[in-house]
Design a protein around this motif. Sequence first.
Motif, PDB file in Angstrom:
ATOM      1  N   TYR A 172      24.962 -14.301  54.035  1.00 46.19           N
ATOM      2  CA  TYR A 172      26.007 -13.569  53.324  1.00 46.19           C
ATOM      3  C   TYR A 172      26.430 -14.407  52.129  1.00 46.19           C
ATOM      4  CZ  TYR A 172      30.041 -16.516  54.284  1.00 46.19           C
ATOM      5  OH  TYR A 172      30.942 -17.563  54.282  1.00 46.19           O
ATOM      6  N   GLY A 193      25.922  -9.003  52.738  1.00 42.72           N
ATOM      7  CA  GLY A 193      25.166  -9.628  53.803  1.00 42.72           C
ATOM      8  C   GLY A 193      23.803  -8.992  54.002  1.00 42.72           C
ATOM      9  N   ASN A 385      26.806 -11.939  60.229  1.00 39.75           N
ATOM     10  CA  ASN A 385      27.490 -12.238  58.978  1.00 39.75           C
ATOM     11  C   ASN A 385      28.894 -12.757  59.228  1.00 39.75           C
ATOM     12  OD1 ASN A 385      26.054  -9.509  56.969  1.00 39.75           O
ATOM     13  ND2 ASN A 385      25.235 -11.499  57.535  1.00 39.75           N
TER      14      ASN A 385
END
Length: 568
Positions: A172, A193, A385
């Motif tokens: 991310y 992400g 993420n």
Amino acid sequence: MTKMSHQFNRVALAAVLALGAPMALHAQELPYSDVAEEADSGHGDGDGGTGVRTPHVTISPYIEASQVLLAELSPGHDTVTYSTLAAGVDAVIGGRNNQGAVSLRYERRFGWGGKTVDSDSLSGVARFQTAIVPRAINFEVGAMAARSTVENNGSTVSGVELGNSSQVYSAYAGPSIATRTGDLFVNGHYYFGYTKVEQPDAIVLVPGQNPVDLFDSSTRHNAELHVGTKAGEPLPVGIGAGAGYNREDISNLDQRLEDFHARGDVAVPLTSDLQLVGGVGWEKVKVSHRDALRDTVTGLPIIGTDGRYATDTAQPRQIAFESEGLIWDAGVMWRPSRRTALEAHVGKRYGYTNYYGSLAYAPNSRMSLNVSVYDSITSLGGMLNDALADLPTEFEAVRNPLNGDLGGCVAAQGPLKSGQGSCLTGALSSLRSSVFRGRGVMASLGLTGGRWNYGLGAGYDRRRFIAVPGSVLGVTNLTIDENWWVGAYMSGQLDAKSSLGATVWANWFQSGDALAGNSNAVGATASYNRSIWDRLSATAAVGITGVNRDDLADYWTAQAQAGVRYQF
């Protein structure tokens, strides 16, 4: 304590932390701390609470060679050996405007005889933060690569060599803001992400079982903005307002999760360290996907060359879940000192009662207790993420002492903040592609005394999958996968040149799919390290791992490894 000792303390921690500790998914929770606290730009990590950093940079590249013996104890009795060559780097950067850490390792395996094949793997984790505008706007990035064995029910087991391994990547990046303008505190972020799961070599399927649709890839857009005041500045209570948007697009059957919410909130101080918090707002959540392409003759879903269902793009998108309307929650926040922080919240979200909270307690430098409770609708990519974003900006990675794989966890340099996590592997407990509502709790306790360190961890993760009934994913709709885990470790310095570590762990995975069955895993490792000369060290490790599966034979292995490492 020597650098060599620290290295082996981290290794000893790996098997415990690699069990799948769930994360507190703050990117999808409702932010209260911003109402009553001064915005935290992230510069407090590792500064001892003073807000002043001592700049430091540590970069440690290395090369490594080892010999491994792997013995299958059950159901067969094969024994294989292989050699490994590895190169990697561990680095930590600390300063007022730039912080981060990375652990990256490439390993090449050379099999001996016809029972093993040459292979390679890449593993690592990184988290960086740099100030675009000091103490106001940052740019953040996080990434990871890990390798896990995939079971027939979609669950994963770390540290086991079954041949059905999968490589997982996630990353991310994006800007974040944490600043003050007058009496207003402004906090927010935008993160993009990406997550990718490579297809395993094979998955052992029980006769009659539906193929497990493993996650392929996803993209994600996550944005939050919140503006609030602190109690007493200027009003007796703190007030705030915010909005957030989260969208995840999953390649498997064109799945999509969209979530938008807007809310107002208030913080009422009861004492100098205790306050009541509450908020109300509106939210719209939608989960949708397409069906699989089907054979025109048999009507059966078509599986592509990658082993996943082919998507019928000619058919319209179908809604699997939708919720729109009022959301609310209330709770308490208790922060008597910088070493103790407690939050507990209950409310209504997604049309369900929702609970979440966290506890961080570090009474001194020798003890650290962290607990997190979470509840959100997300996917494998979203969980990874969020887990990356929750990592501290300064850490030391922990790895399996037998194969060098990243356990998925890091050893934070300093106590964790409230709700902050140190593990990624909670998101990896299952690789199913379907969107799910994830709930769970994780607790970890770390103790340091003299030359020895001790730790205990336990957790529970529950996923209820969401899919369109009647579609190829419909068999997973409303099914629940549950995972319990527990582990303990000890490590320490034997003398000036040698150190020792030992771990034990167990986890129990219960699948909601009766045909997929359940699986349990237990394991233990012991490792010894000794400095030979200057930057050269010798390593020895042994371990045993067992996997028990419904309708499939139990699998037990024992491993031994000996090697040398040169640290540049």
